[in-house]
Write a protein that holds these residues in place. Structure first.
Motif, PDB file in Angstrom:
ATOM      1  N   GLY A 295       1.970 -90.189  89.798  1.00 37.09           N
ATOM      2  CA  GLY A 295       2.276 -88.856  89.297  1.00 37.09           C
ATOM      3  C   GLY A 295       3.625 -88.844  88.605  1.00 37.09           C
ATOM      4  O   GLY A 295       4.507 -89.657  88.912  1.00 37.09           O
TER       5      GLY A 295
ATOM      6  N   ARG B 295       2.115 -83.719  86.285  1.00 36.57           N
ATOM      7  CA  ARG B 295       0.855 -84.417  86.046  1.00 36.57           C
ATOM      8  C   ARG B 295       0.629 -85.541  87.068  1.00 36.57           C
ATOM      9  O   ARG B 295       1.572 -86.167  87.542  1.00 36.57           O
ATOM     10  CB  ARG B 295       0.833 -85.018  84.636  1.00 36.57           C
ATOM     11  CG  ARG B 295       0.672 -83.982  83.528  1.00 36.57           C
ATOM     12  CD  ARG B 295       0.825 -84.630  82.155  1.00 36.57           C
ATOM     13  NE  ARG B 295       0.356 -83.775  81.076  1.00 36.57           N
ATOM     14  CZ  ARG B 295       1.061 -82.784  80.542  1.00 36.57           C
ATOM     15  NH1 ARG B 295       2.289 -82.519  80.996  1.00 36.57           N
ATOM     16  NH2 ARG B 295       0.553 -82.042  79.570  1.00 36.57           N
TER      17      ARG B 295
ATOM     18  N   PHE C 163      -2.259 -88.985  87.598  1.00 33.39           N
ATOM     19  CA  PHE C 163      -3.070 -89.870  86.773  1.00 33.39           C
ATOM     20  C   PHE C 163      -4.069 -90.610  87.648  1.00 33.39           C
ATOM     21  O   PHE C 163      -3.733 -91.039  88.762  1.00 33.39           O
ATOM     22  CB  PHE C 163      -2.176 -90.885  86.039  1.00 33.39           C
ATOM     23  CG  PHE C 163      -1.172 -90.240  85.121  1.00 33.39           C
ATOM     24  CD1 PHE C 163      -1.415 -90.119  83.767  1.00 33.39           C
ATOM     25  CD2 PHE C 163       0.023 -89.723  85.627  1.00 33.39           C
ATOM     26  CE1 PHE C 163      -0.500 -89.514  82.919  1.00 33.39           C
ATOM     27  CE2 PHE C 163       0.949 -89.113  84.794  1.00 33.39           C
ATOM     28  CZ  PHE C 163       0.688 -89.004  83.433  1.00 33.39           C
TER      29      PHE C 163
ATOM     30  N   ASP D 265      -4.804 -88.204  82.486  1.00 33.04           N
ATOM     31  CA  ASP D 265      -3.811 -87.308  83.084  1.00 33.04           C
ATOM     32  C   ASP D 265      -4.441 -85.970  83.423  1.00 33.04           C
ATOM     33  O   ASP D 265      -5.364 -85.499  82.755  1.00 33.04           O
ATOM     34  CB  ASP D 265      -2.632 -87.113  82.137  1.00 33.04           C
ATOM     35  CG  ASP D 265      -2.919 -86.081  81.050  1.00 33.04           C
ATOM     36  OD1 ASP D 265      -2.513 -84.913  81.212  1.00 33.04           O
ATOM     37  OD2 ASP D 265      -3.570 -86.443  80.050  1.00 33.04           O
ATOM     38  N   TYR D 266      -3.922 -85.369  84.492  1.00 33.73           N
ATOM     39  CA  TYR D 266      -4.357 -84.054  84.946  1.00 33.73           C
ATOM     40  C   TYR D 266      -3.118 -83.222  85.242  1.00 33.73           C
ATOM     41  O   TYR D 266      -2.218 -83.686  85.957  1.00 33.73           O
ATOM     42  CB  TYR D 266      -5.191 -84.159  86.228  1.00 33.73           C
ATOM     43  CG  TYR D 266      -6.400 -85.049  86.111  1.00 33.73           C
ATOM     44  CD1 TYR D 266      -7.660 -84.526  85.833  1.00 33.73           C
ATOM     45  CD2 TYR D 266      -6.281 -86.434  86.275  1.00 33.73           C
ATOM     46  CE1 TYR D 266      -8.773 -85.358  85.724  1.00 33.73           C
ATOM     47  CE2 TYR D 266      -7.375 -87.266  86.165  1.00 33.73           C
ATOM     48  CZ  TYR D 266      -8.626 -86.730  85.887  1.00 33.73           C
ATOM     49  OH  TYR D 266      -9.710 -87.547  85.778  1.00 33.73           O
ATOM     50  N   ILE D 267      -3.063 -82.017  84.717  1.00 33.26           N
ATOM     51  CA  ILE D 267      -2.020 -81.094  85.142  1.00 33.26           C
ATOM     52  C   ILE D 267      -2.391 -80.597  86.526  1.00 33.26           C
ATOM     53  O   ILE D 267      -3.508 -80.105  86.742  1.00 33.26           O
ATOM     54  CB  ILE D 267      -1.875 -79.919  84.153  1.00 33.26           C
ATOM     55  CG1 ILE D 267      -1.405 -80.442  82.791  1.00 33.26           C
ATOM     56  CG2 ILE D 267      -0.888 -78.876  84.696  1.00 33.26           C
ATOM     57  CD1 ILE D 267      -1.319 -79.373  81.718  1.00 33.26           C
ATOM     58  N   GLU D 268      -1.483 -80.759  87.482  1.00 33.55           N
ATOM     59  CA  GLU D 268      -1.767 -80.381  88.872  1.00 33.55           C
ATOM     60  C   GLU D 268      -1.481 -78.882  89.031  1.00 33.55           C
ATOM     61  O   GLU D 268      -0.362 -78.475  89.318  1.00 33.55           O
ATOM     62  CB  GLU D 268      -0.928 -81.212  89.836  1.00 33.55           C
ATOM     63  CG  GLU D 268      -1.723 -81.957  90.886  1.00 33.55           C
ATOM     64  CD  GLU D 268      -2.624 -81.091  91.741  1.00 33.55           C
ATOM     65  OE1 GLU D 268      -2.548 -79.859  91.665  1.00 33.55           O
ATOM     66  OE2 GLU D 268      -3.416 -81.664  92.510  1.00 33.55           O
TER      67      GLU D 268
ATOM     68  N   GLY E 174      -9.051 -81.837  82.437  1.00 37.43           N
ATOM     69  CA  GLY E 174      -7.695 -82.308  82.673  1.00 37.43           C
ATOM     70  C   GLY E 174      -6.772 -81.362  83.392  1.00 37.43           C
ATOM     71  O   GLY E 174      -5.552 -81.434  83.211  1.00 37.43           O
ATOM     72  N   VAL E 175      -7.323 -80.501  84.255  1.00 40.62           N
ATOM     73  CA  VAL E 175      -6.461 -79.663  85.095  1.00 40.62           C
ATOM     74  C   VAL E 175      -7.093 -79.551  86.475  1.00 40.62           C
ATOM     75  O   VAL E 175      -8.302 -79.323  86.603  1.00 40.62           O
ATOM     76  CB  VAL E 175      -6.212 -78.268  84.464  1.00 40.62           C
ATOM     77  CG1 VAL E 175      -7.506 -77.505  84.261  1.00 40.62           C
ATOM     78  CG2 VAL E 175      -5.255 -77.451  85.324  1.00 40.62           C
TER      79      VAL E 175
ATOM     80  N   GLU F 145       3.948 -76.282  79.360  1.00 40.84           N
ATOM     81  CA  GLU F 145       2.972 -76.894  80.273  1.00 40.84           C
ATOM     82  C   GLU F 145       2.038 -75.847  80.861  1.00 40.84           C
ATOM     83  O   GLU F 145       0.847 -76.115  81.073  1.00 40.84           O
ATOM     84  CB  GLU F 145       3.704 -77.658  81.375  1.00 40.84           C
ATOM     85  CG  GLU F 145       4.376 -78.935  80.863  1.00 40.84           C
ATOM     86  CD  GLU F 145       5.352 -79.539  81.832  1.00 40.84           C
ATOM     87  OE1 GLU F 145       5.564 -80.775  81.762  1.00 40.84           O
ATOM     88  OE2 GLU F 145       5.942 -78.800  82.651  1.00 40.84           O
TER      89      GLU F 145
ATOM     90  N   MET G  22      -1.945 -75.964  80.483  1.00 38.03           N
ATOM     91  CA  MET G  22      -2.808 -75.836  81.657  1.00 38.03           C
ATOM     92  C   MET G  22      -3.849 -74.749  81.441  1.00 38.03           C
ATOM     93  O   MET G  22      -5.045 -74.929  81.731  1.00 38.03           O
ATOM     94  CB  MET G  22      -1.952 -75.513  82.891  1.00 38.03           C
ATOM     95  CG  MET G  22      -2.748 -75.236  84.151  1.00 38.03           C
ATOM     96  SD  MET G  22      -1.696 -74.859  85.585  1.00 38.03           S
ATOM     97  CE  MET G  22      -1.092 -73.207  85.138  1.00 38.03           C
TER      98      MET G  22
END
Length: 461
Positions: A39, A43, A45, A51-54, A415-416, A437, A441
């Motif tokens: 991370g 983000r 991974f 990648d993912y926006i948390e 990706g979120v 960001e 998101m």
């Protein structure tokens, strides 16, 4: 590594060896896990480098995001100096004392002592035990019933799951245990009567609580547990007058108020604590998650003198306060928590939330006209969208259709990472998230919501 597993992927080995929380264990055999490998910032991974926006800060906890080197160094330095010690039998160490000092100085209401534990569940479980211990100390053996609320979340131990008001935390676990009572959920959108204002709804909630207390007998009711914003129950923000009215009822009947700040604490609602946001005067406060930004397991229970005094006297009579956890106040976790609190102060985390929180709330508000969205709610950097089958009547989807989980699955594909509580989608990103960001998101989520709407039209969700 065992040579029998060396040629198998992490996901394959996971299915064979890991018992997962909050997971359909049968379905997991078929789907396996998404394996997160690293991370950075807001983000994370996966193994393929995607990648993912948390959007939920992990589990509402990673407030400073991933890759905060000061917390890594705090842990490493403490590991080298004193990797473990405990607080049993008159022992102590610097990190625990400094952390407790700092928490007492930050407390939004006068507090006397801090008890350190490892999780929010442990902190709330300890609060329950102290309530019983105190009642015995005061010669009130009948005054031990505890009220929580429908849709509340206070943990998953036997005792705290009994206070949690979510069916899946109780089904087949043989909880709740005796002595736990349920009050109404302060969700005006769902439980308000036609043409009932939020203020009138709050008055009715307080009147219903008092009726419950009187029916049980005030001399049998010891405490009321409440999250300032109900997190896992759906990010339920109470009406503005709710807590002052509830507090008045508790005061009339000498009932303790336990504020569960596990999610709300440390800036999430725009104030350092949710009790400040909603004008709550707690006797006890439970803290976790943001206490260490999720970098090390730790929780805390703060108690005022009204609680500590009788508990101390009872321990003197018995000869010991016979409660504690091996890892309560672990020096590494405490050192990480101290550094986390320093960062909050140095970087003025409340100013950060004041800057970017409105962007999240405006962004969520923009979805209000979407065909699937019934209600937007939130405060600070926590929010939610409730999905409905019919906007005009507020009719929910049939739970068996799994609309909320389907939207979250599509969001992950876009990706979120978010969380569905039924058909409510929760947003609680790291506090360090930027406006850009947040916009990204919500763009990713918007694509997922539109995809889900299209699938519903085709009846293929």
């Amino acid at each position: 590594m065992d040579p029998r597993t060396s040629n198998r992927t992490t996901a394959e080995r996971d299915v064979e060896s890991v018992l997962h929380p909050y997971t359909n264990l049968i379905r997991h055999r078929e789907t396996g896990p998404m394996v997160i490998t690293r991370g950075q910032g807001v983000r994370v991974f996966d193994e393929q480098g995607r990648d993912y926006i948390e959007g939920l800060a992990g589990l509402w906890c990673t407030s400073l995001g991933w890759g905060e080197e000061r917390l890594v160094e705090a842990a490493a330095a403490q590991m080298r100096k004193l990797p473990f010690y405990h607080l049993f039998s008159h022992k102590s160490h610097d990190p625990a004392v400094e952390l407790c000092d700092r928490l007492l100085a930050m407390a939004p209401a006068p507090m006397s002592k801090v008890f350190l534990a490892g999780s929010g569940s442990e902190a709330n479980d300890t609060a329950i035990k102290l309530i019983h211990y105190r009642a015995n100390a005061l010669g009130q053996p009948a005054k031990k019933k505890i009220i929580a609320r429908d849709k509340a979340y206070h943990g998953v131990t036997i005792a705290t799951a009994s206070l949690t008001g979510l069916p899946n935390n109780q089904r087949s676990f043989d909880v709740p245990i005796p002595g736990t009572l349920k009050a109404g959920c302060p969700h005006h959108y769902r439980f308000g009567r036609p043409d009932e204002s939020e203020a009138d709804f709050a008055t009715r909630m307080a009147e219903d609580l008092e009726a419950l207390i009187l029916a049980e007998g005030p001399d049998t009711v010891a405490a009321f547990f409440a999250e300032p914003v109900m997190g896992a129950g759906g990010v339920i923000v109470p009406p503005a007058t709710y807590f002052p009215k509830i507090q008045a009822v508790l005061d009339r009947h000498d009932i303790l108020l336990v504020a569960d700040e596990v999610i709300c604490g440390f800036g999430r609602t725009g104030k350092m604590f949710g009790t400040e946001t909603f004008a709550i005067r707690p006797d006890m406060m439970t803290l976790a998650k943001g206490l260490s930004s999720g970098y090390a397991p730790i929780s805390a229970l703060m108690v005022n003198e009204r609680v500590f005094g009788p508990v101390a006297e009872e321990s003197g009579r018995i000869g010991v306060f016979g409660h504690g956890y091996t890892y309560g106040g672990h020096p590494v976790s405490a050192a990480v928590a101290v550094e986390t609190l320093k960062i909050y102060a140095e970087r003025d985390i409340l100013a950060q939330v004041a800057t970017v929180g409105p962007a999240l709330q405006r962004g969520l508000e923009a979805f209000r006209d979407h065909p699937l969205v019934g209600e937007k709610r939130g405060v600070g950097l926590i929010g939610a969208l409730e999905l409905v089958d019919d906007k005009a009547s507020r009719r929910p989807f049939d739970a068996t259709r799994g609309v909320g989980p389907a939207v979250v699955a599509r969001a992950q594909a876009n990706g979120v990472i978010l969380r569905a509580m039924g058909d409510t989608i929760a947003f609680s990103p790291p506090l360090v998230i930027s406006e850009d960001e947040i916009a990204e998101m919500l763009r990713r989520f918007g694509r997922a919501l539109d995809e889900a709407h299209g699938a519903l039209i085709r009846e293929s969700i």
